[in-house]
Motif scaffolding. Sequence first.
Motif, short mmCIF file in Angstrom:
data_model
loop_
_atom_site.label_atom_id
_atom_site.label_comp_id
_atom_site.label_asym_id
_atom_site.label_seq_id
_atom_site.Cartn_x
_atom_site.Cartn_y
_atom_site.Cartn_z
N SER A 236 0.94 -1.14 0.09
CA SER A 236 0.02 0.10 -0.09
C SER A 236 0.89 1.15 0.03
O SER A 236 2.12 1.57 0.61
CB SER A 236 -0.99 0.01 1.24
N TYR A 237 0.31 2.25 -0.42
CA TYR A 237 0.99 3.73 -0.68
C TYR A 237 0.93 4.70 0.44
O TYR A 237 -0.43 5.13 0.49
CB TYR A 237 0.76 4.14 -1.97
N PRO A 238 1.81 4.82 1.47
CA PRO A 238 1.55 5.85 2.25
C PRO A 238 1.43 7.35 1.71
O PRO A 238 1.87 7.49 0.70
CB PRO A 238 2.79 5.82 3.19
N ILE A 239 0.72 8.07 2.20
CA ILE A 239 0.16 9.57 1.52
C ILE A 239 0.98 10.73 2.47
O ILE A 239 1.08 10.80 3.44
CB ILE A 239 -1.18 9.75 2.04
N GLU A 240 1.90 11.22 1.31
CA GLU A 240 2.60 12.44 1.93
C GLU A 240 1.90 13.70 1.43
O GLU A 240 1.52 13.97 0.27
CB GLU A 240 3.94 12.42 1.31
N VAL A 241 1.54 14.51 2.38
CA VAL A 241 0.59 15.84 2.19
C VAL A 241 1.65 16.74 1.65
O VAL A 241 2.73 17.24 2.26
CB VAL A 241 -0.14 16.17 3.43
N LEU A 242 1.45 17.22 0.55
CA LEU A 242 2.29 18.49 -0.12
C LEU A 242 1.67 19.90 0.17
O LEU A 242 2.31 20.62 0.74
CB LEU A 242 2.50 18.40 -1.55
N ASP A 243 0.25 19.87 0.08
CA ASP A 243 -0.30 21.31 0.40
C ASP A 243 -1.12 20.91 1.65
O ASP A 243 -2.41 20.77 1.70
CB ASP A 243 -1.21 21.72 -0.82
N LYS A 244 -0.43 21.49 2.74
CA LYS A 244 -1.22 21.41 3.98
C LYS A 244 -2.49 22.25 4.27
O LYS A 244 -3.00 22.09 5.23
CB LYS A 244 0.10 21.78 5.03
N HIS A 245 -2.19 23.41 3.49
CA HIS A 245 -3.47 24.41 3.69
C HIS A 245 -4.74 23.70 2.87
O HIS A 245 -6.04 23.92 3.51
CB HIS A 245 -3.23 25.46 3.34
N ARG A 246 -4.79 23.07 1.80
CA ARG A 246 -5.72 22.66 0.97
C ARG A 246 -6.02 21.41 1.54
O ARG A 246 -7.25 20.96 1.64
CB ARG A 246 -5.17 22.50 -0.29
N VAL A 247 -5.28 20.39 1.74
CA VAL A 247 -5.31 19.02 2.01
C VAL A 247 -5.81 18.63 3.54
O VAL A 247 -4.93 19.38 4.24
CB VAL A 247 -4.35 17.98 1.80
N LYS A 248 -6.85 18.15 3.95
CA LYS A 248 -7.43 17.93 5.15
C LYS A 248 -7.03 16.58 5.54
O LYS A 248 -7.63 15.67 4.78
CB LYS A 248 -8.78 18.45 5.47
N VAL A 249 -6.49 16.11 6.65
CA VAL A 249 -6.33 14.82 7.16
C VAL A 249 -7.59 14.42 7.97
O VAL A 249 -7.77 15.35 8.97
CB VAL A 249 -4.93 14.48 7.92
N LEU A 250 -8.22 13.68 7.58
CA LEU A 250 -9.46 13.00 8.11
C LEU A 250 -9.22 11.94 9.13
O LEU A 250 -9.85 12.04 10.18
CB LEU A 250 -10.77 12.81 7.32
N VAL A 251 -8.38 11.28 8.89
CA VAL A 251 -8.11 10.17 9.54
C VAL A 251 -6.61 9.64 9.70
O VAL A 251 -6.13 9.60 8.50
CB VAL A 251 -8.90 8.68 9.30
N ARG A 252 -5.94 9.49 10.71
CA ARG A 252 -4.69 9.13 10.89
C ARG A 252 -4.14 8.00 11.64
O ARG A 252 -5.03 7.45 12.30
CB ARG A 252 -3.84 10.64 11.28
N SER A 253 -2.95 7.53 11.59
CA SER A 253 -2.47 6.42 12.29
C SER A 253 -1.09 6.68 12.83
O SER A 253 -0.14 6.98 12.22
CB SER A 253 -2.32 5.31 11.44
N PHE A 269 -9.57 16.93 -0.22
CA PHE A 269 -9.23 18.38 -0.54
C PHE A 269 -10.29 18.90 -1.68
O PHE A 269 -10.98 17.98 -2.13
CB PHE A 269 -7.89 18.52 -1.00
N GLU A 270 -10.50 19.90 -1.56
CA GLU A 270 -11.22 20.67 -2.54
C GLU A 270 -10.64 21.03 -3.70
O GLU A 270 -9.62 21.42 -3.63
CB GLU A 270 -12.00 22.15 -2.09
N TRP A 271 -11.34 20.84 -4.86
CA TRP A 271 -10.67 21.21 -6.27
C TRP A 271 -11.71 21.71 -7.05
O TRP A 271 -12.59 21.16 -7.33
CB TRP A 271 -10.24 19.91 -6.86
N GLY A 272 -11.56 23.00 -7.30
CA GLY A 272 -12.58 24.02 -7.93
C GLY A 272 -13.92 23.77 -7.39
O GLY A 272 -13.91 24.26 -5.87
N LYS A 273 -15.02 23.42 -7.88
CA LYS A 273 -16.46 23.20 -7.28
C LYS A 273 -16.68 22.01 -6.43
O LYS A 273 -17.51 21.90 -5.92
CB LYS A 273 -17.30 23.64 -8.00
N GLY A 274 -15.75 21.00 -6.70
CA GLY A 274 -15.83 19.49 -6.28
C GLY A 274 -14.75 19.13 -5.20
O GLY A 274 -13.94 19.75 -4.61
N THR A 275 -14.84 17.96 -4.84
CA THR A 275 -13.97 17.42 -3.71
C THR A 275 -13.57 15.97 -4.04
O THR A 275 -14.26 15.18 -4.68
CB THR A 275 -14.96 17.06 -2.46
N VAL A 276 -12.29 15.82 -3.48
CA VAL A 276 -11.53 14.55 -3.70
C VAL A 276 -11.35 13.89 -2.30
O VAL A 276 -10.85 14.37 -1.48
CB VAL A 276 -10.19 14.86 -4.37
#
Length: 355
Positions: A236-253, A269-276
């Motif tokens: 599995s691929y660990p997630i490295e956050v690059l944009d700490k203002h845009r990206v919200k960590v919801l669950v951590r370990s 994170f929000e992207w334009g009018k949508g969400t990822v």
Amino acid sequence: MDWLKGKLFGRQLSHGSENEAPATFDEALNPQPPQADVVQQVQMPPMSEVPPELNVYGASPACGNSAPGGKEMAAAYEISKQLVRERLARENPEDLAILDGIKETDIICVRGTYDHIHLVLEAIHIPFAHVSPEAILHMDLKPDQTVYVNCPSSFPPEAALKLAKFVEGGGLLITTDWALKHVIEVGFPNTVKYSGNATGDEVVSVEIVNKEDDTLKGFLDQEKDAAPVWWLESSSYPIEVLDKHRVKVLVRSDDLKRRYKHDPVIVRFEWGKGTVYHMISHFYLQRSETRTKKQGTSASSYASAQMVSEETVSKFKEYETKTPGLSYGMVQSAATSSEFVSRCVVKQKKKSLLQ
């Protein structure tokens, strides 16, 4: 449309295993012994007969009948449907009505190589269209749709860029594991990336850090002495956050942080009018590990802890009789992921209804 849901699921292996995706959830719940040198032949309708918006390209026949994770996890997902529906109805009957009104065209599930999101959707009776990554290039995606991308070993860059435009216009995109490198890094640069250090086959404890996102309610309403755990499949691929203002960590370990230097389990994170939304590992968890004594107890004890009706608890007991190995921890893993999927679908549909 039945052929689309029932036949064209194709071969999907879990990281480092020999498991194969069953053609339907019924096959997952009641697996048959595999037959040597036999390949199921699927009669596909001509592409001209397929609605353009649901056209499936590069579909392959379903292979094998073995259930990912075995009969116990398949049963856990099947029975979790009852619990999730009751929780939604108790909290807000309107949400359950929205869920029941979902159409196949509302949900697009993109086949990958390793995840089985289609089994979760089928288990909780959410209709969906199952398409190949290449089909995305030919589809007219709408901003009120939800797109799930199963963990892929590869993905057309043009399709990743099209998904970015879909989200920018208001769509909801939910991806798992290797989609981090093949979809997110390509279509949504400088947000998150693969850390470069893949995990082993292991289970980690998780913590909810953003309690304002209502899609996480299933994780929040767990007993303190039975906190949910997360299975990391091999590689599995660990997630490295690059944009700490845009990206919200919801669950951590903490376990992830200690072993791989990066702790996100689910990010948004929000992207334009949508969400990822992106998560490490998979929605269809093929096993569960008991970290506490309680998680090794009966499945019906989990239902009781969730304060559901006696009728639902009785159904859990029926499943225990049919599937003796079914445990609290298995149902907890299935129910939390099923509820997350359901709440994401409802959230996106409510958003479109308000526009």
